[in-house]
Design an enzyme around this catalytic site. Structure first.
Site, PDB file in Angstrom:
ATOM      1  N   ARG A   1       0.718  -1.285  -0.011  1.00  0.00           N
ATOM      2  CA  ARG A   1       0.022   0.146   0.009  1.00  0.00           C
ATOM      3  C   ARG A   1       0.830   1.338  -0.285  1.00  0.00           C
ATOM      4  O   ARG A   1       0.204   2.416  -0.015  1.00  0.00           O
ATOM      5  CB  ARG A   1      -1.070  -0.059   1.341  1.00  0.00           C
ATOM      6  CG  ARG A   1      -2.261  -0.969   1.079  1.00  0.00           C
ATOM      7  CD  ARG A   1      -3.352  -0.543   2.160  1.00  0.00           C
ATOM      8  NE  ARG A   1      -3.116  -0.471   3.313  1.00  0.00           N
ATOM      9  CZ  ARG A   1      -4.201  -0.025   4.161  1.00  0.00           C
ATOM     10  NH1 ARG A   1      -5.240   0.059   3.464  1.00  0.00           N
ATOM     11  NH2 ARG A   1      -3.671   0.117   5.283  1.00  0.00           N
ATOM     12  N   ASP A   2       2.156   1.059  -0.285  1.00  0.00           N
ATOM     13  CA  ASP A   2       2.823   2.460  -0.242  1.00  0.00           C
ATOM     14  C   ASP A   2       4.296   2.242  -0.906  1.00  0.00           C
ATOM     15  O   ASP A   2       5.261   2.631  -0.718  1.00  0.00           O
ATOM     16  CB  ASP A   2       3.007   3.062   1.232  1.00  0.00           C
ATOM     17  CG  ASP A   2       3.778   4.281   1.092  1.00  0.00           C
ATOM     18  OD1 ASP A   2       3.278   5.020   0.184  1.00  0.00           O
ATOM     19  OD2 ASP A   2       4.157   4.831   2.121  1.00  0.00           O
ATOM     20  N   LEU A   3       3.817   1.575  -2.162  1.00  0.00           N
ATOM     21  CA  LEU A   3       5.059   1.506  -3.121  1.00  0.00           C
ATOM     22  C   LEU A   3       5.600   2.817  -3.718  1.00  0.00           C
ATOM     23  O   LEU A   3       4.691   3.198  -4.527  1.00  0.00           O
ATOM     24  CB  LEU A   3       4.698   0.411  -4.232  1.00  0.00           C
ATOM     25  CG  LEU A   3       4.531  -1.019  -3.827  1.00  0.00           C
ATOM     26  CD1 LEU A   3       4.185  -2.044  -5.069  1.00  0.00           C
ATOM     27  CD2 LEU A   3       5.951  -1.624  -3.082  1.00  0.00           C
TER      28      LEU A   3
ATOM     29  N   ASN B   1      10.496   3.871  -0.915  1.00  0.00           N
ATOM     30  CA  ASN B   1      10.537   2.545  -0.026  1.00  0.00           C
ATOM     31  C   ASN B   1      11.189   1.461  -0.664  1.00  0.00           C
ATOM     32  O   ASN B   1      10.918   0.203  -0.163  1.00  0.00           O
ATOM     33  CB  ASN B   1       9.140   2.114   0.121  1.00  0.00           C
ATOM     34  CG  ASN B   1       8.572   3.133   1.136  1.00  0.00           C
ATOM     35  OD1 ASN B   1       9.078   3.600   2.156  1.00  0.00           O
ATOM     36  ND2 ASN B   1       7.184   3.295   1.193  1.00  0.00           N
TER      37      ASN B   1
END
Length: 215
Positions: A77-79, A83
């Protein structure tokens, strides 16, 4: 606890393997390998666009991770490039795949998902959000959109959806206002462009799964 559980199941894919845990009265500690290559984001700032061969190596690893996670009912949910860490320092010399080996970090907002039950929490980073995340009704295909945004940046060195505010970025994403015209795109292969447009398909049901994209 959910993040630790997720990490411990990812030992053999492109996510931080769990080496150990500890806990005191205030905190839980997760021990992982040391990665000395820095963020992919910093590499992009330094070098701008990557070669198509470099982009292929990186995106293949991202898709392999998503295939693994989605197959086990987990979404990151936060590619985004911030990251994604490079495993090896810039001075490392090896095969192309070894030099560009990555690891995905920050599973802090990762969650389990059910394909028949859309998620409704708008989370992640605005530039990489799929239209359906903005609309607060989404599922695992939203992460293939995020990979498409990363691929776009790798191929041309700039963001596909830019704006002076979060609402302006959302508006660009909703209208699918993305361009692959210009000299830089003339050097990109038809196959790479086809994958890019397939990943950045506004209709999530028309996007490939991670496994299909790998093919």
């Amino acid at each position: 606890a959910q993040e630790v559980s997720t990490l411990s199941s990812l030992d053999h894919v492109n996510a931080c393997p769990l080496l150990g845990t500890a806990q005191d009265e205030r905190y839980s500690y997760v021990v992982t390998d040391l990665y000395e290559g820095g963020e992919l984001f910093d590499r992009l700032i330094e070098r701008g666009m990557q070669s198509e061969a470099d982009a292929a190596v990186i995106v293949r690893q991202l898709l392999s991770l998503l295939k693994y996670c989605h197959g086990r009912g987990t979404m990151h949910r936060d590619l985004k490039p911030e990251n994604i860490l490079l495993r090896q320092p810039p001075s490392f010399r090896g095969t192309h795949e070894e030099e560009l080996a990555i690891v995905v970090v920050d599973f802090g907002i990762a969650t389990r998902f059910n394909r028949s039950q859309p998620l409704t929490e708008r989370c992640g980073s605005a530039h990489y959000m799929a239209p359906e995340v903005i609309a607060q009704s989404y599922n695992s295909p939203s992460e293939l959109w995020s990979v498409g945004v990363i691929l776009y940046i790798l191929l041309c060195g700039s963001m596909p959806f830019r704006g002076a505010s979060t609402s302006a970025i959302y508006s660009r994403i909703r209208s699918h206002d993305v361009s692959t015209a210009g000299a830089v795109w003339d050097e990109v292969s038809p196959e790479a462009l086809d994958l890019l447009h397939t990943l950045l398909q506004p209709n999530p049901l028309a996007r490939p799964s991670a496994e299909q994209a790998l093919e």
